[in-house]
Scaffold this motif. Structure first.
Motif, PDB file in Angstrom:
ATOM      1  N   SER A 105      40.693  13.577  43.340  1.00  0.00           N
ATOM      2  CA  SER A 105      40.195  13.237  44.663  1.00  0.00           C
ATOM      3  C   SER A 105      40.447  14.393  45.641  1.00  0.00           C
ATOM      4  O   SER A 105      39.944  15.494  45.442  1.00  0.00           O
ATOM      5  CB  SER A 105      40.813  11.921  45.129  1.00  0.00           C
ATOM      6  OG  SER A 105      40.141  11.395  46.247  1.00  0.00           O
ATOM      7  N   GLN A 106      41.262  14.194  46.682  1.00  0.00           N
ATOM      8  CA  GLN A 106      41.523  15.278  47.615  1.00  0.00           C
ATOM      9  C   GLN A 106      42.182  16.468  46.911  1.00  0.00           C
ATOM     10  O   GLN A 106      41.961  17.629  47.286  1.00  0.00           O
ATOM     11  CB  GLN A 106      42.396  14.783  48.775  1.00  0.00           C
ATOM     12  CG  GLN A 106      42.325  15.690  49.991  1.00  0.00           C
ATOM     13  CD  GLN A 106      43.210  15.244  51.130  1.00  0.00           C
ATOM     14  OE1 GLN A 106      44.426  15.432  51.074  1.00  0.00           O
ATOM     15  NE2 GLN A 106      42.612  14.659  52.148  1.00  0.00           N
ATOM     16  N   GLY A 107      42.961  16.188  45.890  1.00  0.00           N
ATOM     17  CA  GLY A 107      43.549  17.267  45.096  1.00  0.00           C
ATOM     18  C   GLY A 107      42.506  18.069  44.349  1.00  0.00           C
ATOM     19  O   GLY A 107      42.685  19.267  44.105  1.00  0.00           O
ATOM     20  N   GLY A 108      41.394  17.429  43.961  1.00  0.00           N
ATOM     21  CA  GLY A 108      40.290  18.158  43.337  1.00  0.00           C
ATOM     22  C   GLY A 108      39.619  19.108  44.305  1.00  0.00           C
ATOM     23  O   GLY A 108      39.219  20.224  43.945  1.00  0.00           O
ATOM     24  N   VAL A 109      39.485  18.655  45.562  1.00  0.00           N
ATOM     25  CA  VAL A 109      38.964  19.545  46.605  1.00  0.00           C
ATOM     26  C   VAL A 109      39.852  20.772  46.730  1.00  0.00           C
ATOM     27  O   VAL A 109      39.376  21.911  46.831  1.00  0.00           O
ATOM     28  CB  VAL A 109      38.878  18.811  47.961  1.00  0.00           C
ATOM     29  CG1 VAL A 109      38.440  19.762  49.064  1.00  0.00           C
ATOM     30  CG2 VAL A 109      37.916  17.633  47.875  1.00  0.00           C
ATOM     31  N   MET A 110      41.169  20.554  46.690  1.00  0.00           N
ATOM     32  CA  MET A 110      42.101  21.659  46.820  1.00  0.00           C
ATOM     33  C   MET A 110      42.028  22.605  45.632  1.00  0.00           C
ATOM     34  O   MET A 110      42.154  23.826  45.785  1.00  0.00           O
ATOM     35  CB  MET A 110      43.525  21.124  46.968  1.00  0.00           C
ATOM     36  CG  MET A 110      43.807  20.477  48.297  1.00  0.00           C
ATOM     37  SD  MET A 110      43.428  21.567  49.699  1.00  0.00           S
ATOM     38  CE  MET A 110      44.463  22.955  49.311  1.00  0.00           C
ATOM     39  N   ALA A 111      41.816  22.071  44.438  1.00  0.00           N
ATOM     40  CA  ALA A 111      41.694  22.932  43.257  1.00  0.00           C
ATOM     41  C   ALA A 111      40.523  23.888  43.422  1.00  0.00           C
ATOM     42  O   ALA A 111      40.622  25.090  43.134  1.00  0.00           O
ATOM     43  CB  ALA A 111      41.534  22.082  42.002  1.00  0.00           C
ATOM     44  N   VAL A 112      39.389  23.364  43.892  1.00  0.00           N
ATOM     45  CA  VAL A 112      38.221  24.217  44.136  1.00  0.00           C
ATOM     46  C   VAL A 112      38.522  25.207  45.252  1.00  0.00           C
ATOM     47  O   VAL A 112      38.155  26.398  45.172  1.00  0.00           O
ATOM     48  CB  VAL A 112      36.984  23.363  44.466  1.00  0.00           C
ATOM     49  CG1 VAL A 112      35.824  24.240  44.914  1.00  0.00           C
ATOM     50  CG2 VAL A 112      36.581  22.537  43.257  1.00  0.00           C
ATOM     51  N   GLN A 113      39.193  24.741  46.308  1.00  0.00           N
ATOM     52  CA  GLN A 113      39.519  25.622  47.430  1.00  0.00           C
ATOM     53  C   GLN A 113      40.395  26.783  46.975  1.00  0.00           C
ATOM     54  O   GLN A 113      40.207  27.931  47.417  1.00  0.00           O
ATOM     55  CB  GLN A 113      40.222  24.815  48.519  1.00  0.00           C
ATOM     56  CG  GLN A 113      40.207  25.471  49.887  1.00  0.00           C
ATOM     57  CD  GLN A 113      38.876  25.259  50.608  1.00  0.00           C
ATOM     58  OE1 GLN A 113      37.964  24.654  50.072  1.00  0.00           O
ATOM     59  NE2 GLN A 113      38.778  25.778  51.809  1.00  0.00           N
TER      60      GLN A 113
END
Length: 207
Positions: A105-113
């Motif tokens: 979820s939000q951690g996936g966004v951070m992985a891409v970031q």
């Protein structure tokens, strides 16, 4: 930069015959904590050293990587947490042959970031029940131009009512243009199911 609490990191040492081994950095979702996804550790490849991080911002009973408000379009907030993770990696007292990212979820966004800020530093991404924020970053061109793009497993649930369908549809072509994407859909809500975990394990074993 948002500081990562090094004392809060949950670790599992990987089994390796030689060399420095690979590190899997685990990034939890909104309102969760470092112990949540660490529960997956016994099921993940034994060769990986696992570090499950706590997001830097208090949120509800847990923590967040950035403000989830729909009106929050400030890329700097996401960059601040991502830069904190990069700073934490730089401060480790040991090296690793490769670093992989797993975010829910939000951690996936951070992985891409993280990959957008430092595309040369990461070897694969597991992007679970997540999306991508709009806008362009300086690292995007380098991501797309890599001769061998970063492998990514991205998953969604057909019953997921947290990640809106328009965000999923918007993210798909962007991810395809910047990563070597494997995409899976499961009959689930905003969670991780057994079939999905098996696919995650298989992906990590391949990469």
């Amino acid at each position: 930069m948002q500081q990562i609490d090094a004392d809060a990191v949950r670790w599992r040492e990987g089994e390796r015959e030689s060399g420095e081994g690979d590190l899997l950095v685990v990034l939890h979702g909104l309102g969760s904590h470092e112990g949540d996804l660490f529960g997956l550790a016994p099921h993940l490849p034994a060769s990986l050293t696992i570090a499950s991080l706590r997001a830097p911002l208090p949120y509800g009973g847990g923590f967040a990587w950035f403000d989830p408000s729909p009106i929050d379009t400030d890329e700097r907030a996401r960059d601040a947490s991502a830069e904190g993770v990069l700073h934490w990696l730089d401060g480790l007292d040991r090296g690793f042959e490769r670093v992989h990212l797993l975010g829910f979820s939000q951690g996936g966004v951070m992985a891409v970031q993280l990959a957008r800020l430092a595309p040369e530093r990461f070897s694969s991404i597991v992007h679970l029940a997540s999306f991508v924020h709009d806008g362009e970053l300086p690292g995007d061109a380098a991501l797309a131009a890599r001769e061998l793009r970063i492998p990514m497993l991205t998953t969604i649930g057909d019953l997921d009512d947290v990640i809106h369908r328009d965000r999923i549809e918007r993210a798909a072509p962007w991810l395809d243009a910047h990563f070597d994407v494997e995409r899976r859909t499961y009959h689930r809500a905003h969670s991780i199911v057994a079939e999905e975990l098996a696919d995650v394990v298989a992906f990590l074993e391949r990469v």
